[in-house]
Motif scaffolding. Structure first.
Motif, PDB file in Angstrom:
ATOM      1  N   LEU A 113       0.826  -1.209   0.000  1.00 41.68           N
ATOM      2  CA  LEU A 113       0.000   0.000   0.000  1.00 41.68           C
ATOM      3  C   LEU A 113       0.860   1.258   0.000  1.00 41.68           C
ATOM      4  N   VAL A 114       1.883   1.289   0.827  1.00 37.09           N
ATOM      5  CA  VAL A 114       2.750   2.473   0.901  1.00 37.09           C
ATOM      6  C   VAL A 114       3.547   2.646  -0.393  1.00 37.09           C
ATOM      7  N   VAL A 115       4.005   1.568  -1.008  1.00 38.20           N
ATOM      8  CA  VAL A 115       4.741   1.665  -2.275  1.00 38.20           C
ATOM      9  C   VAL A 115       3.856   2.236  -3.376  1.00 38.20           C
ATOM     10  N   ASN A 116       2.606   1.831  -3.414  1.00 36.73           N
ATOM     11  CA  ASN A 116       1.674   2.369  -4.423  1.00 36.73           C
ATOM     12  C   ASN A 116       1.465   3.872  -4.241  1.00 36.73           C
ATOM     13  N   ILE A 117       1.370   4.312  -2.996  1.00 38.88           N
ATOM     14  CA  ILE A 117       1.225   5.752  -2.733  1.00 38.88           C
ATOM     15  C   ILE A 117       2.462   6.509  -3.195  1.00 38.88           C
ATOM     16  N   SER A 118       3.646   5.933  -2.947  1.00 46.00           N
ATOM     17  CA  SER A 118       4.888   6.599  -3.356  1.00 46.00           C
ATOM     18  C   SER A 118       4.976   6.723  -4.876  1.00 46.00           C
ATOM     19  N   GLU A 119       4.636   5.663  -5.587  1.00 44.78           N
ATOM     20  CA  GLU A 119       4.686   5.717  -7.052  1.00 44.78           C
ATOM     21  C   GLU A 119       3.678   6.731  -7.614  1.00 44.78           C
ATOM     22  N   ARG A 120       2.536   6.831  -6.961  1.00 40.87           N
ATOM     23  CA  ARG A 120       1.535   7.795  -7.457  1.00 40.87           C
ATOM     24  C   ARG A 120       1.999   9.223  -7.229  1.00 40.87           C
ATOM     25  N   LEU A 121       2.651   9.488  -6.108  1.00 40.95           N
ATOM     26  CA  LEU A 121       3.145  10.842  -5.854  1.00 40.95           C
ATOM     27  C   LEU A 121       4.268  11.217  -6.831  1.00 40.95           C
ATOM     28  N   LYS A 122       5.070  10.257  -7.241  1.00 43.91           N
ATOM     29  CA  LYS A 122       6.151  10.560  -8.181  1.00 43.91           C
ATOM     30  C   LYS A 122       5.615  10.948  -9.549  1.00 43.91           C
ATOM     31  N   THR A 123       4.474  10.370  -9.917  1.00 43.85           N
ATOM     32  CA  THR A 123       3.897  10.725 -11.222  1.00 43.85           C
ATOM     33  C   THR A 123       3.226  12.101 -11.206  1.00 43.85           C
ATOM     34  N   GLN A 124       2.800  12.546 -10.041  1.00 44.54           N
ATOM     35  CA  GLN A 124       2.169  13.857  -9.926  1.00 44.54           C
ATOM     36  C   GLN A 124       3.209  14.853  -9.399  1.00 44.54           C
ATOM     37  N   HIS A 125       3.707  15.690 -10.284  1.00 45.07           N
ATOM     38  CA  HIS A 125       4.727  16.646  -9.853  1.00 45.07           C
ATOM     39  C   HIS A 125       4.120  17.802  -9.060  1.00 45.07           C
ATOM     40  N   GLN A 126       2.912  18.230  -9.415  1.00 50.01           N
ATOM     41  CA  GLN A 126       2.253  19.329  -8.719  1.00 50.01           C
ATOM     42  C   GLN A 126       1.056  18.773  -7.945  1.00 50.01           C
ATOM     43  N   VAL A 127       1.026  19.066  -6.648  1.00 54.35           N
ATOM     44  CA  VAL A 127      -0.088  18.633  -5.791  1.00 54.35           C
ATOM     45  C   VAL A 127      -0.567  19.829  -4.969  1.00 54.35           C
ATOM     46  N   PRO A 128      -1.852  19.880  -4.667  1.00 53.22           N
ATOM     47  CA  PRO A 128      -2.326  20.943  -3.767  1.00 53.22           C
ATOM     48  C   PRO A 128      -1.871  20.657  -2.337  1.00 53.22           C
ATOM     49  N   CYS A 129      -1.613  21.707  -1.599  1.00 53.77           N
ATOM     50  CA  CYS A 129      -1.146  21.558  -0.221  1.00 53.77           C
ATOM     51  C   CYS A 129      -1.630  22.725   0.627  1.00 53.77           C
ATOM     52  N   TYR A 130      -1.638  22.498   1.926  1.00 54.86           N
ATOM     53  CA  TYR A 130      -2.035  23.514   2.909  1.00 54.86           C
ATOM     54  C   TYR A 130      -0.839  23.803   3.806  1.00 54.86           C
ATOM     55  N   TYR A 131      -0.550  25.068   4.016  1.00 55.86           N
ATOM     56  CA  TYR A 131       0.624  25.459   4.795  1.00 55.86           C
ATOM     57  C   TYR A 131       0.229  26.448   5.884  1.00 55.86           C
ATOM     58  N   ASP A 132       1.185  26.635   6.802  1.00 56.04           N
ATOM     59  CA  ASP A 132       0.997  27.563   7.909  1.00 56.04           C
ATOM     60  C   ASP A 132       1.403  28.959   7.457  1.00 56.04           C
ATOM     61  N   PRO A 133       0.493  29.933   7.424  1.00 54.64           N
ATOM     62  CA  PRO A 133       0.882  31.278   6.975  1.00 54.64           C
ATOM     63  C   PRO A 133       1.871  31.955   7.917  1.00 54.64           C
ATOM     64  N   ALA A 134       1.894  31.535   9.199  1.00 55.66           N
ATOM     65  CA  ALA A 134       2.864  32.107  10.143  1.00 55.66           C
ATOM     66  C   ALA A 134       4.246  31.496   9.992  1.00 55.66           C
ATOM     67  N   GLU A 135       4.388  30.453   9.172  1.00 57.36           N
ATOM     68  CA  GLU A 135       5.657  29.787   8.883  1.00 57.36           C
ATOM     69  C   GLU A 135       6.335  29.261  10.143  1.00 57.36           C
ATOM     70  N   GLN A 136       5.516  28.753  11.058  1.00 60.76           N
ATOM     71  CA  GLN A 136       6.060  28.149  12.268  1.00 60.76           C
ATOM     72  C   GLN A 136       6.149  26.628  12.158  1.00 60.76           C
ATOM     73  N   GLN A 137       5.548  26.052  11.128  1.00 57.27           N
ATOM     74  CA  GLN A 137       5.593  24.614  10.926  1.00 57.27           C
ATOM     75  C   GLN A 137       6.531  24.285   9.762  1.00 57.27           C
ATOM     76  N   ASP A 138       7.260  23.168   9.920  1.00 56.86           N
ATOM     77  CA  ASP A 138       8.190  22.738   8.869  1.00 56.86           C
ATOM     78  C   ASP A 138       7.584  21.654   7.990  1.00 56.86           C
ATOM     79  N   SER A 139       6.253  21.608   7.941  1.00 55.32           N
ATOM     80  CA  SER A 139       5.567  20.619   7.116  1.00 55.32           C
ATOM     81  C   SER A 139       4.302  21.235   6.537  1.00 55.32           C
ATOM     82  N   VAL A 140       3.854  20.603   5.482  1.00 61.57           N
ATOM     83  CA  VAL A 140       2.593  21.002   4.857  1.00 61.57           C
ATOM     84  C   VAL A 140       1.696  19.768   4.758  1.00 61.57           C
TER      85      VAL A 140
END
Length: 293
Positions: A193-220
């Protein structure tokens, strides 16, 4: 002798006149008695008709009162059921607000990843095997492992390189891994299951994401657990239920107020018309007495 005869004739004449006066008096008395009896009979008969009319009015009024009481009892039962329905709807909506408030709304308000943007996938690889435990029955736990997929993306709005997580739950469970599957006994299935998710993310170069506008988090985040549309749709039905319940209770109370107001107006009209209703039988009897005279 002549004197004695004259006296006798005079006495006879006096007795004849007295007998005639007595007879005429008796005849007058008889006529007056018959007239009195006729007058009394007519008077009693005339007096009985208003009483009969009054009893008819009273019976009609009693029937009206009984019908009104039956209608009032039926309406009262229906109003009680309607008020109970409205209060139940209000109570149900309040409980739904409470449940949604401590689950969805709280998670949505506590989340700091509020701004939406697009991210470019830079790297997606499995870095380690993470130990986990699953339930095998009552008070039974066994250990297993799942692969940790780590994904790095570049935030297009600022150019920062950040880690990508699936949602808030994955971020809280393990910030280093993109996706944390449910721990199971079959390690091979989780790895696939995890390998399939990884392969799918590699094919999609652009993905929508949500980020912290205060830039206090190091993840999206790739997706939010509860978005604004989910919150709106979940709060829509309790709001509709609350509004409908309040409208039902308000309409029942308005109906009760209008019925009380109409009853007061009709009572005032009855009190104003009662002297006229009492005067009608006396006027009818007076007219009949005048016609008999």
């Amino acid at each position: 002798m002549l004197r004695e005869r004259c006296v006798e004739r005079a006495m006879r004449r006096g007795e004849g006149l007295s007998n005639q006066s007595v007879a005429s008096a008796l005849e007058r008395a008889g006529h007056s008695g018959a007239a009195g009896r006729m007058f009394l009979w007519a008077g009693t008969k005339g007096a009985q008709r208003p009483n009969e009319r009054r009893t008819i009015y009273q019976k009609i009024r009693e029937y009206d009162i009984l019908d009104k009481r039956k209608t009032v009892t039926a309406l009262k039962a229906g109003e009680d059921r309607a008020i109970l329905l409205g209060l139940s709807m209000i109570f149900f909506s309040v409980m739904m607000y409470f449940v949604l408030g401590i689950t969805m709304v709280r998670s949505y308000s506590d989340s700091v990843w509020t701004e939406e943007s697009s991210c470019t996938v830079l790297n997606s690889s499995i870095i380690a095997e993470i130990n986990c435990s699953y339930s095998c029955g009552a008070e039974c736990w066994k250990s297993s492992r799942y692969p940790c997929l780590q994904v790095y993306v570049s935030l297009n709005s600022s150019g920062r390189v950040l880690r990508l997580s699936h949602n808030e739950e994955a971020q809280e469970a393990n910030p280093e891994c993109f996706y944390v599957p449910k721990c199971r006994k079959d390690h091979t299935m989780m790895h696939t299951l995890v390998v399939n998710i990884s392969e799918r993310l590699k094919t999609q170069h652009q993905v929508p994401c949500y980020y912290d506008p205060a830039e206090q988090q190091d993840s999206v985040l790739l997706t939010r657990l509860y978005g604004s549309s989910a919150i709106f749709s979940s709060l829509l039905w309790p709001t509709c239920t609350l509004v409908m319940g309040m409208l039902i209770v308000a309409m029942v109370k308005l109906t009760q107020y209008l019925s009380i107001l109409c009853e007061q107006i009709s009572r005032i009209k009855r009190t104003d018309l009662s002297p006229l209703a009492d005067a009608l039988p006396s006027l009818d009897s007076g007219k009949k007495g005048n016609s008999m005279v």
